[in-house]
Design a protein around this motif. Structure first.
Motif, PDB file in Angstrom:
ATOM      1  N   THR A   1       0.830  -1.211   0.000  1.00 59.16           N
ATOM      2  CA  THR A   1       0.000   0.000   0.000  1.00 59.16           C
ATOM      3  C   THR A   1       0.861   1.256   0.000  1.00 59.16           C
ATOM      4  OG1 THR A   1      -1.732  -1.176   1.201  1.00 59.16           O
ATOM      5  CG2 THR A   1      -1.859   1.217   1.228  1.00 59.16           C
TER       6      THR A   1
ATOM      7  N   GLU B   1       1.280   4.172  -2.917  1.00 55.68           N
ATOM      8  CA  GLU B   1       1.020   5.584  -2.599  1.00 55.68           C
ATOM      9  C   GLU B   1       2.206   6.456  -3.005  1.00 55.68           C
ATOM     10  OE1 GLU B   1       0.983   8.239   1.405  1.00 55.68           O
ATOM     11  OE2 GLU B   1      -0.055   6.319   1.584  1.00 55.68           O
TER      12      GLU B   1
ATOM     13  N   ASP C   1       2.659   6.957  -6.868  1.00 55.52           N
ATOM     14  CA  ASP C   1       1.615   7.738  -7.540  1.00 55.52           C
ATOM     15  C   ASP C   1       1.867   9.229  -7.326  1.00 55.52           C
ATOM     16  OD1 ASP C   1      -0.697   9.019  -8.382  1.00 55.52           O
ATOM     17  OD2 ASP C   1      -2.057   7.543  -7.502  1.00 55.52           O
TER      18      ASP C   1
ATOM     19  N   THR D   1      -0.350  11.205  -4.865  1.00 53.70           N
ATOM     20  CA  THR D   1      -0.323  10.972  -3.414  1.00 53.70           C
ATOM     21  C   THR D   1       1.088  10.897  -2.834  1.00 53.70           C
ATOM     22  OG1 THR D   1      -0.475   8.591  -3.888  1.00 53.70           O
ATOM     23  CG2 THR D   1      -2.533   9.725  -3.329  1.00 53.70           C
ATOM     24  N   SER D   2       2.092  10.942  -3.680  1.00 53.51           N
ATOM     25  CA  SER D   2       3.472  10.742  -3.223  1.00 53.51           C
ATOM     26  C   SER D   2       4.055  11.971  -2.531  1.00 53.51           C
ATOM     27  CB  SER D   2       4.361  10.383  -4.411  1.00 53.51           C
ATOM     28  OG  SER D   2       5.684  10.145  -3.964  1.00 53.51           O
TER      29      SER D   2
END
Length: 199
Positions: A33, A37, A40, A43-44
């Motif tokens: 997960t 994250e 991406d 969301t990073s």
């Protein structure tokens, strides 16, 4: 006599019920997960140049030794305080309680906190924040310590899986402001579990 037996059984059941068993797949799911994250761009927390070459975070091998069922002693009459951060932000927290546990026979304790702002939201109303540092901090793991997300338990024990310890966002990017680990949450042992230092 019957009442006493019933009471003992009830206690055993309640305590047993709140004890969790180590499940390696939980730690593996956490790793998957967090890698997704961080890979991406939406969301990073990674800086643009790091994101380009990012494949995976560096983790310690998953180890059941670093999964504990800690005894939670709730704090009483605590005052809300402003937690120091790496920036100028001072988010409000309250000490929720103290966790008591053993690793390798060593008796340890950590304070666990609740964010005042987050606790007002539906999604995070049961969220507890466990920041800690240990003897790997500044060597194999991030110098500023690491965090674990927990939930308010139903009983007096809480499962803590250090295999799911992660770095603050400011370990990856200076634009973030992250809570500093309180001095009382510095463990005098090595926690070789969870996310390692970046780079």
């Amino acid at each position: 006599m019957k009442k006493i037996i019933a009471f003992v059984l009830l206690l055993t059941f309640n305590f047993g019920f709140s004890q969790k068993k180590f499940d390696k797949s939980d730690a593996e799911k956490f790793q998957k997960t967090i890698n997704a994250e961080y890979a991406d761009a939406k969301t990073s927390p990674l800086m643009a140049e790091d994101l380009k070459s990012f494949k995976t975070l560096d983790f310690y091998p998953v180890n059941s030794k670093y999964f504990v069922n800690a005894k939670l002693v709730k704090a009483k009459n605590e005052k809300v305080f402003e937690m120091k951060t790496t920036g100028t932000r001072t988010p409000k927290y309250i000490k929720y309680g103290t966790l008591y546990f053993k690793i390798d026979g060593v008796a340890l304790q950590l304070n666990v906190y609740r964010s005042i702002d987050l606790s007002k939201t539906k999604e995070y109303k049961d969220h507890l924040f466990l920041p800690f540092s240990d003897l790997t901090s500044g060597k194999e793991s991030y110098i500023g310590g690491r965090y674990i997300d927990l939930k308010v338990p139903k009983g007096e024990t809480i499962a803590v899986d250090f295999n799911q310890a992660y770095n603050p966002y400011c370990a990856y990017n200076h634009k973030y402001s992250c809570p500093l680990v309180p001095l009382e949450n510095d463990l005098k042992i090595e926690i070789k579990a969870g996310v390692k230092a970046f780079h």
